[in-house]
Design a protein around this motif. Sequence first.
Motif, PDB file in Angstrom:
ATOM      1  N   UNK A  96       0.826  -1.208   0.000  1.00 20.07           N
ATOM      2  CA  UNK A  96       0.000   0.000   0.000  1.00 20.07           C
ATOM      3  C   UNK A  96       0.860   1.259   0.000  1.00 20.07           C
ATOM      4  N   UNK A  97       2.053   1.144   0.593  1.00 18.01           N
ATOM      5  CA  UNK A  97       2.961   2.294   0.660  1.00 18.01           C
ATOM      6  C   UNK A  97       3.821   2.431  -0.592  1.00 18.01           C
ATOM      7  N   UNK A  98       3.636   1.513  -1.534  1.00 27.18           N
ATOM      8  CA  UNK A  98       4.355   1.612  -2.792  1.00 27.18           C
ATOM      9  C   UNK A  98       5.678   0.877  -2.845  1.00 27.18           C
ATOM     10  N   UNK A  99       5.951   0.029  -1.854  1.00 25.69           N
ATOM     11  CA  UNK A  99       7.203  -0.724  -1.853  1.00 25.69           C
ATOM     12  C   UNK A  99       7.213  -1.716  -3.011  1.00 25.69           C
ATOM     13  N   UNK A 100       8.324  -1.802  -3.727  1.00 25.86           N
ATOM     14  CA  UNK A 100       8.420  -2.681  -4.884  1.00 25.86           C
ATOM     15  C   UNK A 100       8.978  -4.032  -4.454  1.00 25.86           C
ATOM     16  N   UNK A 101       8.143  -4.805  -3.755  1.00 22.37           N
ATOM     17  CA  UNK A 101       8.543  -6.088  -3.207  1.00 22.37           C
ATOM     18  C   UNK A 101       7.742  -7.216  -3.840  1.00 22.37           C
ATOM     19  N   UNK A 102       8.286  -8.421  -3.796  1.00 20.15           N
ATOM     20  CA  UNK A 102       7.601  -9.589  -4.343  1.00 20.15           C
ATOM     21  C   UNK A 102       7.509 -10.704  -3.297  1.00 20.15           C
ATOM     22  N   UNK A 103       6.329 -11.330  -3.210  1.00 16.81           N
ATOM     23  CA  UNK A 103       6.178 -12.533  -2.395  1.00 16.81           C
ATOM     24  C   UNK A 103       6.898 -13.667  -3.124  1.00 16.81           C
ATOM     25  N   UNK A 104       7.743 -14.395  -2.399  1.00 14.70           N
ATOM     26  CA  UNK A 104       8.508 -15.480  -3.000  1.00 14.70           C
ATOM     27  C   UNK A 104       8.005 -16.846  -2.542  1.00 14.70           C
ATOM     28  N   UNK A 105       7.814 -17.009  -1.238  1.00 14.02           N
ATOM     29  CA  UNK A 105       7.404 -18.303  -0.694  1.00 14.02           C
ATOM     30  C   UNK A 105       6.705 -18.095   0.645  1.00 14.02           C
ATOM     31  N   UNK A 106       6.163 -19.186   1.198  1.00 14.55           N
ATOM     32  CA  UNK A 106       5.458 -19.093   2.480  1.00 14.55           C
ATOM     33  C   UNK A 106       5.636 -20.379   3.266  1.00 14.55           C
ATOM     34  N   UNK A 107       5.461 -20.269   4.565  1.00  9.73           N
ATOM     35  CA  UNK A 107       5.443 -21.444   5.440  1.00  9.73           C
ATOM     36  C   UNK A 107       3.987 -21.873   5.668  1.00  9.73           C
ATOM     37  N   UNK A 108       3.751 -23.122   6.083  1.00  7.41           N
ATOM     38  CA  UNK A 108       2.395 -23.567   6.397  1.00  7.41           C
ATOM     39  C   UNK A 108       1.788 -22.742   7.536  1.00  7.41           C
ATOM     40  N   UNK A 109       0.461 -22.774   7.691  1.00  8.48           N
ATOM     41  CA  UNK A 109      -0.195 -22.009   8.755  1.00  8.48           C
ATOM     42  C   UNK A 109       0.342 -22.358  10.142  1.00  8.48           C
ATOM     43  N   UNK A 110       0.358 -21.349  11.029  1.00 16.46           N
ATOM     44  CA  UNK A 110       0.784 -21.541  12.419  1.00 16.46           C
ATOM     45  C   UNK A 110      -0.103 -20.664  13.307  1.00 16.46           C
ATOM     46  N   UNK A 111      -1.400 -20.950  13.353  1.00 18.45           N
ATOM     47  CA  UNK A 111      -2.340 -20.071  14.061  1.00 18.45           C
ATOM     48  C   UNK A 111      -2.126 -19.935  15.557  1.00 18.45           C
ATOM     49  N   UNK A 112      -1.475 -20.913  16.190  1.00 14.86           N
ATOM     50  CA  UNK A 112      -1.257 -20.802  17.642  1.00 14.86           C
ATOM     51  C   UNK A 112       0.013 -20.022  17.965  1.00 14.86           C
ATOM     52  N   UNK A 113       0.755 -19.604  16.935  1.00 11.46           N
ATOM     53  CA  UNK A 113       1.995 -18.878  17.149  1.00 11.46           C
ATOM     54  C   UNK A 113       1.819 -17.383  17.325  1.00 11.46           C
ATOM     55  N   UNK A 114       0.600 -16.926  17.556  1.00  9.57           N
ATOM     56  CA  UNK A 114       0.308 -15.529  17.881  1.00  9.57           C
ATOM     57  C   UNK A 114      -0.966 -15.519  18.726  1.00  9.57           C
ATOM     58  N   UNK A 115      -1.094 -14.525  19.592  1.00  5.14           N
ATOM     59  CA  UNK A 115      -2.233 -14.531  20.503  1.00  5.14           C
ATOM     60  C   UNK A 115      -2.462 -13.161  21.138  1.00  5.14           C
ATOM     61  N   UNK A 116      -3.681 -12.997  21.659  1.00  2.84           N
ATOM     62  CA  UNK A 116      -4.019 -11.838  22.488  1.00  2.84           C
ATOM     63  C   UNK A 116      -3.806 -12.273  23.931  1.00  2.84           C
ATOM     64  N   UNK A 117      -2.915 -11.603  24.625  1.00  2.00           N
ATOM     65  CA  UNK A 117      -2.594 -11.965  26.003  1.00  2.00           C
ATOM     66  C   UNK A 117      -3.123 -10.929  26.988  1.00  2.00           C
ATOM     67  N   UNK A 118      -3.454 -11.395  28.195  1.00  2.00           N
ATOM     68  CA  UNK A 118      -3.796 -10.506  29.304  1.00  2.00           C
ATOM     69  C   UNK A 118      -2.985 -10.959  30.510  1.00  2.00           C
ATOM     70  N   UNK A 119      -2.840 -10.082  31.485  1.00  2.00           N
ATOM     71  CA  UNK A 119      -2.084 -10.426  32.696  1.00  2.00           C
ATOM     72  C   UNK A 119      -2.764 -11.570  33.441  1.00  2.00           C
ATOM     73  N   UNK A 120      -1.971 -12.325  34.194  1.00  2.00           N
ATOM     74  CA  UNK A 120      -2.507 -13.505  34.866  1.00  2.00           C
ATOM     75  C   UNK A 120      -3.653 -13.180  35.822  1.00  2.00           C
ATOM     76  N   UNK A 121      -3.636 -11.982  36.412  1.00  2.00           N
ATOM     77  CA  UNK A 121      -4.698 -11.614  37.345  1.00  2.00           C
ATOM     78  C   UNK A 121      -5.715 -10.649  36.729  1.00  2.00           C
ATOM     79  N   UNK A 122      -5.710 -10.538  35.408  1.00  2.00           N
ATOM     80  CA  UNK A 122      -6.648  -9.633  34.727  1.00  2.00           C
ATOM     81  C   UNK A 122      -8.085 -10.128  34.883  1.00  2.00           C
ATOM     82  N   UNK A 123      -9.024  -9.214  35.102  1.00  2.00           N
ATOM     83  CA  UNK A 123     -10.423  -9.615  35.197  1.00  2.00           C
ATOM     84  C   UNK A 123     -11.043  -9.913  33.830  1.00  2.00           C
ATOM     85  N   UNK A 124     -10.327  -9.586  32.762  1.00  6.41           N
ATOM     86  CA  UNK A 124     -10.843  -9.795  31.403  1.00  6.41           C
ATOM     87  C   UNK A 124     -10.815 -11.287  31.066  1.00  6.41           C
ATOM     88  N   UNK A 125     -11.985 -11.804  30.690  1.00  5.77           N
ATOM     89  CA  UNK A 125     -12.104 -13.234  30.412  1.00  5.77           C
ATOM     90  C   UNK A 125     -12.432 -13.540  28.953  1.00  5.77           C
TER      91      UNK A 125
END
Length: 326
Positions: A96-125
């Motif tokens: 979108x910023x106009x970078x002249x880059x090309x996608x070359x290859x990719x790894x298989x999906x890894x959906x558990x390798x990123x997450x939304x974290x909260x502190x251990x004592x957070x009231x957010x459930x």
Amino acid sequence: MRTITLRRSLVALFAAAISFGAITHAQAETLRIGYQKYGTLVLLKAKGTLEKRLAEQGVEVKWTEFPGGPQLLEGLNVGSVDFGVTGETPPVFAQAAGADLLYVAHEPPAPTGEAILVAKDSPIKSVAELKGKKVALNKGSNVHYLLVRALEDAGLKYGDITPVYLPPADARAAFERGSVDAWVIWDPFQSAAEKQLQARTLRDGSGLVDNHQFYLATRTYAEQHPQVIGALVEEIRGVGEWVKGNLDEATSQVAPLIGLSPEITRQAVERQGYGAQFITPDVVEAQQKIADTFTELKLIPKKLTIKDVIWSRPDAVPPATAAQAQ
């Protein structure tokens, strides 16, 4: 006198031309790779097999570490590196910023390798309880899309939270101080927070995102050095296949490289995807969906066409020919 001066000028110009040619040649014979503190490239760098293989072609390999995907792609855009790895979202913002880059290859999906974290004592459930809360993330990184999808799945809009854009180290500090209510992050930072801070996972990418890792190159380098790019992807794939059958050894090699304990590293290594492949139509479609999502959110200014920035391998079979052969 004028003749002598003219000859000297010509000699100087000739010397400068030779010098410039030598510099250009030297640049062409150097592959500069950008990597982050995770992934297969860390192991590839440690093993040194790429250097040995490319040395036979007269190519020297240089490595540069970056704190995140957006920063790495900026390095590609300004020409400080030729090739690098990043998550799903940074290439969209870069295009979108106009970078002249090309996608070359990719790894298989890894959906558990990123997450939304909260502190251990957070009231957010739940993700729904993030409404009105401060959420730290690296703007334009792979977790940016995870956050958008998780909010959408919980019935919230992106405007319902207050994003706090910080790189990983600063975001962790803010998270530990309690300056933010949640942190969206990827491995190995994710694993470190879980093990060291007992951070709680509110939602990972399962059922929401693929979390592909993409390998990208500058258009100039990919088009001028297809053999080098092909060899590089083969080496990445080979290391990935080795990791799948040697998790303990891979962990022992990666841990000191990233400065984390074997326990933290093992968890991060296990959650990665391995087996790099060249870009396929289904991956292009998934990436197009991400681009369209950010366009709709007005986080990027225009509609993008992902297929326009996919590297065309010299040995690739044209889609029409492949379809006829089936």
